[in-house]
Design an enzyme around this catalytic site. Sequence first.
Site, PDB file in Angstrom:
ATOM      1  CB  ALA A 476      -0.912  -0.014   1.229  1.00 46.22           C
ATOM      2  N   GLY A 480       6.593   1.325   1.654  1.00 46.51           N
ATOM      3  CA  GLY A 480       7.998   1.179   1.286  1.00 46.51           C
ATOM      4  C   GLY A 480       8.211   0.356   0.038  1.00 46.51           C
ATOM      5  CB  SER A 482       8.844   3.337  -4.391  1.00 47.17           C
ATOM      6  OG  SER A 482       7.566   3.475  -4.969  1.00 47.17           O
ATOM      7  CD  GLU A 589       1.242   1.692  -8.552  1.00 51.95           C
ATOM      8  OE1 GLU A 589       0.171   1.065  -8.630  1.00 51.95           O
ATOM      9  OE2 GLU A 589       1.764   2.002  -7.463  1.00 51.95           O
TER      10      GLU A 589
END
Length: 761
Positions: A476, A480, A482, A589
């Site tokens: 979510a 963390g 990324s 994504e």
Amino acid sequence: MSQIVVKRRARVLPPDVPADEVVLEAPPELPRGQQEGVLMQVLPMLGMGGSMVFFFMPGAHPFMRIMGLMMMVSMVGMIIAMVVRLRRGTLGQMAQSRRDYLKYLAQTRRTVRETARRQRFAQLYLNPAPDQLWSLVEDGTRVWERRFTDDDFAQVRLGLGAQRLSTPLTAPDTAPVDELEPLTAGAMQRFIRTHGTLDDLPVAVSLRAFYHLTLSGDPATAHGTARALLAQLVTLHSPDDLVVAVAAAGSEPAARWDWTKWLPHTQLSDSLDGAGTERLISDDVTELEARLRPRLEGRARFGAEGPPPLGQPHLLILLDGASVPQTSALAAPEGFQGVTVIEVVSGELREPRGGLSVVARPGELRLESGQGHVYEGTPDTLDLESAEALGRLLAPIRTPSGGDDDEPLLANLEFTDLLNLGDAAAIDVSQTWQPRSQAERLRVPIGVGDQGQPIMLDLKEAAQNGMGPHGLCVGATGSGKSELLRTLVLGLAVTHTSETLNFVLADFKGGATFTGMATMPHVSAVITNLADDLTLVDRMGDSIRGELNRRQEMLRAAGNYANIHDYEKARAAGAAQDPIASLVIVIDEFSELLTAKPDFIEMFIQIGRIGRSLGVHLLLASQRLEEGKLRGLETYLSYRIGLRTFSASESRTALGVPDAYHLPTVPGSGYLKHGTEEMDRFKAAYVSGVYRDGSTTPQLGPTPVQRRAAHFTAEPVPVTYTEPDPEELAAALAAQADAEDDALADTVLDVIVRRLEGQGP
């Protein structure tokens, strides 16, 4: 001098050594009562033979006499055959019993030798030789590994000697020796004598058990043993857990222990003198005791009930040429808990004194405790030059302040600490890009587990003992995700040359995940903000499909190889073929991408189906994951990374359990699941923090001054020291804090990427 901060990880211990007692089987006994058995067999036959006299009575028919003669001959032959058979049977049974027992000893010998091998490995691993300690410091993974709560805390090796086998060999209850078969009985005794003890194993004692230890004997050997003892302690124990104080009275003792000035264990971090931090080295025990008084207060007397309180480091006081005054608190015979006084005596002692007396002579070690126990062996020694070299290696090492390494799953873990890289600006790819074994290829740590151990992600396929080739990462906002993707990509780039590994990095939305990574030689493309221009999605799909086709053509043209592994084996055998780098495609994504381009799932499935044989690895990441979104792709995703999710259902879709939904809000907390193995909880490293080179030091003035790390020198340096002005010092510290908080400062990722630029094909 630059400092190296090490975070102590969970100890990696050798495999357990068997400890169960081995009771040998009894050797066979000599046969008894066989003569009686022969007579009982023969007597009935003799009785039957008595009836033959009727065949030879006067007047008997000649034919009857012939029959009687034949019966007599056959009876004598049967008796002889029976006796021979019985005798041979007894000898044969005994020979077979002997062979069986010797075979049993041979089988037991193999087991005992394996136990001895494991015992020797474990003992030498836990108690390394003094002349090998430098390699532990250079490696870095075992420095200061022993903690106050470990069973072997304050345990030190003094030399080599004999030890009992960890699985004691016990002779069985047998008949009297004269009734045993002599060959097997002797073999059993030799077996116990030969394998019951092992030579040249470490002689180790725990300093927790003794308040006072004396080292005497040949002066050169005793001093060498004392150096070896201290060297082991400072290599394996942190200065947070072990404090060393040295009292050396006289010019020669002072020269012998001058090398201890390099040790972090002898420094009082909260006290300064003209040369920096004050050191616990003196020629006067009274002066030394005054410096140690805060560390002695509150300690119970040695032998008092209960363990020493946690939080107080073990205190080691080494005396050479100095004596403890009778008025000193250290002179009390009962001593203090958590304090060990080691007295080095130049020469022989007439009477042993102290809790443990150690006598060291060339090739001879003798330990005698106050209870009269005596142990002998060969002493360890360490020369002065090696001790000083070890001290200089340890000098720049520090543990992180604040004790955050006690909670690995909550602590902030720097990327450079995770990979043991040291200063990010000093990374040398000629070292980090060393050829990797097949087992280490595409294997990289992404964080640490609950015991501080590195959690490894292995992108190789399961047939090569990996977790890949393809995976899924869900987390979510604020979890963390990324940062984890950056850590994974940078970790692989630092440890693999661009000739063997390439990346395609795509971010459908936002574009910040892979910012700054485009200039790495490994990166074929960084594609960002695909949501703003969907034509880029089609172009990316065409490019990836084209790369898959290109790899298939290369394998076919080179010799119709079935997969990239066969191709690389042929290259390693000398075939003149261009290398094919592994390709890792990371798409952030991807769930949003599939919403915009549903047919893109077909390309993902194609990669999942043939990517393994072509060396193409796929990692799909998303903030959300709806059930049914993968549409058959999940069968190809062999490893799953679940950071904190928005809902329990998303955690179930990703990991099969709702655990990721209940993770703490600490960024980087997650689970790694692969195959049928249990999930590994981990805390990911942080690679986007502000870079600090470790050489910024607060100075007396308005701004901090940058300085380069200086080489060590043993030459005396004249210094002057004045008490700093509190206002100036506060201003210097504030200026340093402002500089570190500058949003424009380079991150660790920026610095490492610059070190990689232009370094590979």
